[in-house]
Motif scaffolding. Structure first.
Motif, PDB file in Angstrom:
ATOM      1  N   THR A  10      -0.720   6.795   3.367  1.00 25.21           N
ATOM      2  CA  THR A  10      -0.589   6.170   2.057  1.00 25.21           C
ATOM      3  C   THR A  10      -1.466   4.929   1.974  1.00 25.21           C
ATOM      4  O   THR A  10      -1.513   4.132   2.917  1.00 25.21           O
ATOM      5  CB  THR A  10       0.876   5.751   1.797  1.00 25.21           C
ATOM      6  OG1 THR A  10       1.722   6.876   1.997  1.00 25.21           O
ATOM      7  CG2 THR A  10       1.064   5.218   0.395  1.00 25.21           C
ATOM      8  N   GLU A  12      -1.471   1.572   0.051  1.00 31.68           N
ATOM      9  CA  GLU A  12      -0.555   0.733  -0.721  1.00 31.68           C
ATOM     10  C   GLU A  12      -1.349  -0.456  -1.251  1.00 31.68           C
ATOM     11  O   GLU A  12      -1.416  -1.514  -0.614  1.00 31.68           O
ATOM     12  CB  GLU A  12       0.608   0.274   0.154  1.00 31.68           C
ATOM     13  CG  GLU A  12       1.445   1.422   0.680  1.00 31.68           C
ATOM     14  CD  GLU A  12       2.569   0.983   1.597  1.00 31.68           C
ATOM     15  OE1 GLU A  12       2.715  -0.230   1.858  1.00 31.68           O
ATOM     16  OE2 GLU A  12       3.301   1.868   2.069  1.00 31.68           O
ATOM     17  N   ARG A  17      -2.642  -2.552   2.163  1.00 30.86           N
ATOM     18  CA  ARG A  17      -2.524  -1.917   3.469  1.00 30.86           C
ATOM     19  C   ARG A  17      -2.509  -0.400   3.321  1.00 30.86           C
ATOM     20  O   ARG A  17      -2.189   0.140   2.258  1.00 30.86           O
ATOM     21  CB  ARG A  17      -1.277  -2.374   4.204  1.00 30.86           C
ATOM     22  CG  ARG A  17       0.015  -1.850   3.620  1.00 30.86           C
ATOM     23  CD  ARG A  17       1.219  -2.386   4.353  1.00 30.86           C
ATOM     24  NE  ARG A  17       2.425  -1.648   3.980  1.00 30.86           N
ATOM     25  CZ  ARG A  17       3.562  -1.743   4.602  1.00 30.86           C
ATOM     26  NH1 ARG A  17       3.674  -2.544   5.656  1.00 30.86           N
ATOM     27  NH2 ARG A  17       4.609  -1.057   4.219  1.00 30.86           N
ATOM     28  N   TYR A  18      -2.885   0.244   4.402  1.00 33.26           N
ATOM     29  CA  TYR A  18      -2.716   1.678   4.568  1.00 33.26           C
ATOM     30  C   TYR A  18      -1.571   1.856   5.558  1.00 33.26           C
ATOM     31  O   TYR A  18      -1.411   1.042   6.472  1.00 33.26           O
ATOM     32  CB  TYR A  18      -3.967   2.325   5.164  1.00 33.26           C
ATOM     33  CG  TYR A  18      -5.154   2.400   4.241  1.00 33.26           C
ATOM     34  CD1 TYR A  18      -5.311   3.480   3.377  1.00 33.26           C
ATOM     35  CD2 TYR A  18      -6.132   1.420   4.254  1.00 33.26           C
ATOM     36  CE1 TYR A  18      -6.413   3.577   2.550  1.00 33.26           C
ATOM     37  CE2 TYR A  18      -7.240   1.509   3.426  1.00 33.26           C
ATOM     38  CZ  TYR A  18      -7.376   2.588   2.570  1.00 33.26           C
ATOM     39  OH  TYR A  18      -8.469   2.684   1.754  1.00 33.26           O
ATOM     40  N   THR A  19      -0.798   2.918   5.382  1.00 32.78           N
ATOM     41  CA  THR A  19       0.279   3.194   6.329  1.00 32.78           C
ATOM     42  C   THR A  19       0.196   4.641   6.793  1.00 32.78           C
ATOM     43  O   THR A  19      -0.307   5.515   6.090  1.00 32.78           O
ATOM     44  CB  THR A  19       1.669   2.953   5.720  1.00 32.78           C
ATOM     45  OG1 THR A  19       1.850   3.818   4.599  1.00 32.78           O
ATOM     46  CG2 THR A  19       1.846   1.503   5.312  1.00 32.78           C
ATOM     47  N   MET A  21       2.856   7.446   8.525  1.00 31.22           N
ATOM     48  CA  MET A  21       4.197   7.796   8.967  1.00 31.22           C
ATOM     49  C   MET A  21       4.104   9.139   9.669  1.00 31.22           C
ATOM     50  O   MET A  21       3.276   9.983   9.309  1.00 31.22           O
ATOM     51  CB  MET A  21       5.143   7.855   7.783  1.00 31.22           C
ATOM     52  CG  MET A  21       5.270   6.496   7.112  1.00 31.22           C
ATOM     53  SD  MET A  21       6.498   6.421   5.816  1.00 31.22           S
ATOM     54  CE  MET A  21       7.992   6.521   6.739  1.00 31.22           C
ATOM     55  N   LEU A  26       7.620   5.097  10.182  1.00 34.55           N
ATOM     56  CA  LEU A  26       6.397   4.299  10.113  1.00 34.55           C
ATOM     57  C   LEU A  26       5.885   4.088  11.528  1.00 34.55           C
ATOM     58  O   LEU A  26       6.605   3.608  12.396  1.00 34.55           O
ATOM     59  CB  LEU A  26       6.671   2.940   9.462  1.00 34.55           C
ATOM     60  CG  LEU A  26       5.471   2.003   9.363  1.00 34.55           C
ATOM     61  CD1 LEU A  26       4.410   2.574   8.421  1.00 34.55           C
ATOM     62  CD2 LEU A  26       5.930   0.628   8.886  1.00 34.55           C
ATOM     63  N   SER A  28       2.133   3.247  12.092  1.00 39.05           N
ATOM     64  CA  SER A  28       0.950   2.395  12.152  1.00 39.05           C
ATOM     65  C   SER A  28       0.610   1.849  10.775  1.00 39.05           C
ATOM     66  O   SER A  28       0.860   2.504   9.755  1.00 39.05           O
ATOM     67  CB  SER A  28      -0.236   3.193  12.714  1.00 39.05           C
ATOM     68  OG  SER A  28      -1.289   2.363  13.124  1.00 39.05           O
ATOM     69  N   VAL A  29       0.019   0.637  10.767  1.00 36.70           N
ATOM     70  CA  VAL A  29      -0.349  -0.062   9.542  1.00 36.70           C
ATOM     71  C   VAL A  29      -1.766  -0.600   9.710  1.00 36.70           C
ATOM     72  O   VAL A  29      -2.125  -1.087  10.789  1.00 36.70           O
ATOM     73  CB  VAL A  29       0.621  -1.242   9.265  1.00 36.70           C
ATOM     74  CG1 VAL A  29       0.178  -2.058   8.062  1.00 36.70           C
ATOM     75  CG2 VAL A  29       2.043  -0.736   9.089  1.00 36.70           C
ATOM     76  N   ASP A  31      -4.053  -3.334   7.672  1.00 36.06           N
ATOM     77  CA  ASP A  31      -4.160  -4.320   6.596  1.00 36.06           C
ATOM     78  C   ASP A  31      -5.615  -4.466   6.181  1.00 36.06           C
ATOM     79  O   ASP A  31      -6.527  -4.344   7.009  1.00 36.06           O
ATOM     80  CB  ASP A  31      -3.646  -5.683   7.071  1.00 36.06           C
ATOM     81  CG  ASP A  31      -2.161  -5.680   7.373  1.00 36.06           C
ATOM     82  OD1 ASP A  31      -1.410  -4.982   6.665  1.00 36.06           O
ATOM     83  OD2 ASP A  31      -1.750  -6.377   8.317  1.00 36.06           O
ATOM     84  N   THR A  46       0.081  -0.765  15.525  1.00 42.58           N
ATOM     85  CA  THR A  46       0.980   0.361  15.765  1.00 42.58           C
ATOM     86  C   THR A  46       2.311  -0.188  16.258  1.00 42.58           C
ATOM     87  O   THR A  46       2.344  -1.085  17.113  1.00 42.58           O
ATOM     88  CB  THR A  46       0.382   1.338  16.799  1.00 42.58           C
ATOM     89  OG1 THR A  46      -0.847   1.847  16.266  1.00 42.58           O
ATOM     90  CG2 THR A  46       1.308   2.502  17.076  1.00 42.58           C
ATOM     91  N   LEU A  59      -5.009   6.693  11.607  1.00 38.05           N
ATOM     92  CA  LEU A  59      -4.919   5.859  10.413  1.00 38.05           C
ATOM     93  C   LEU A  59      -6.288   5.328  10.009  1.00 38.05           C
ATOM     94  O   LEU A  59      -6.660   5.386   8.835  1.00 38.05           O
ATOM     95  CB  LEU A  59      -3.941   4.707  10.658  1.00 38.05           C
ATOM     96  CG  LEU A  59      -3.742   3.731   9.504  1.00 38.05           C
ATOM     97  CD1 LEU A  59      -3.268   4.454   8.248  1.00 38.05           C
ATOM     98  CD2 LEU A  59      -2.760   2.647   9.909  1.00 38.05           C
TER      99      LEU A  59
END
Length: 99
Positions: A10, A12, A17-19, A21, A26, A28-29, A31, A46, A59
């Protein structure tokens, strides 16, 4: 949002940020800061319980593909992990902001 292979990716925009799942958790993120011309990828993270499984790489790959698909921005690899990812994927170097 896109889903495949039990992954949910996703972007966002409201949270910059990208996420990623995996199986509903969840993992990893990534920014970023977007100034309309360049997306500065500032931090890949992560969740500790999921480290070592390659999630950050998945990601970053999907985020880079998303930006490439939009076609109107360059990437600034501020985060060391993202910079290393680009070193390992020279075929994507044209997306990097010139220094």
């Amino acid at each position: 949002m896109t889903s495949s292979d039990r992954f949910e990716f996703t972007r966002e925009d409201d949270a910059s940020r990208y996420t990623l799942m995996h199986d509903g958790a969840l993992v990893s993120v990534l920014d970023y800061r977007d100034d309309g011309r360049t997306v500065a990828m500032t931090r890949a993270f992560t969740i500790p319980d999921f480290r070592g499984s390659g999630y950050a790489g998945v990601l970053v790959e999907r985020a880079v593909a998303d930006i490439a698909e939009r076609g109107d921005r360059r990437i600034d690899a501020v985060c060391w992990y993202v910079a290393d990812w680009f070193d390992a994927h020279p075929e994507r170097a044209a997306l990097l902001r010139p220094r």
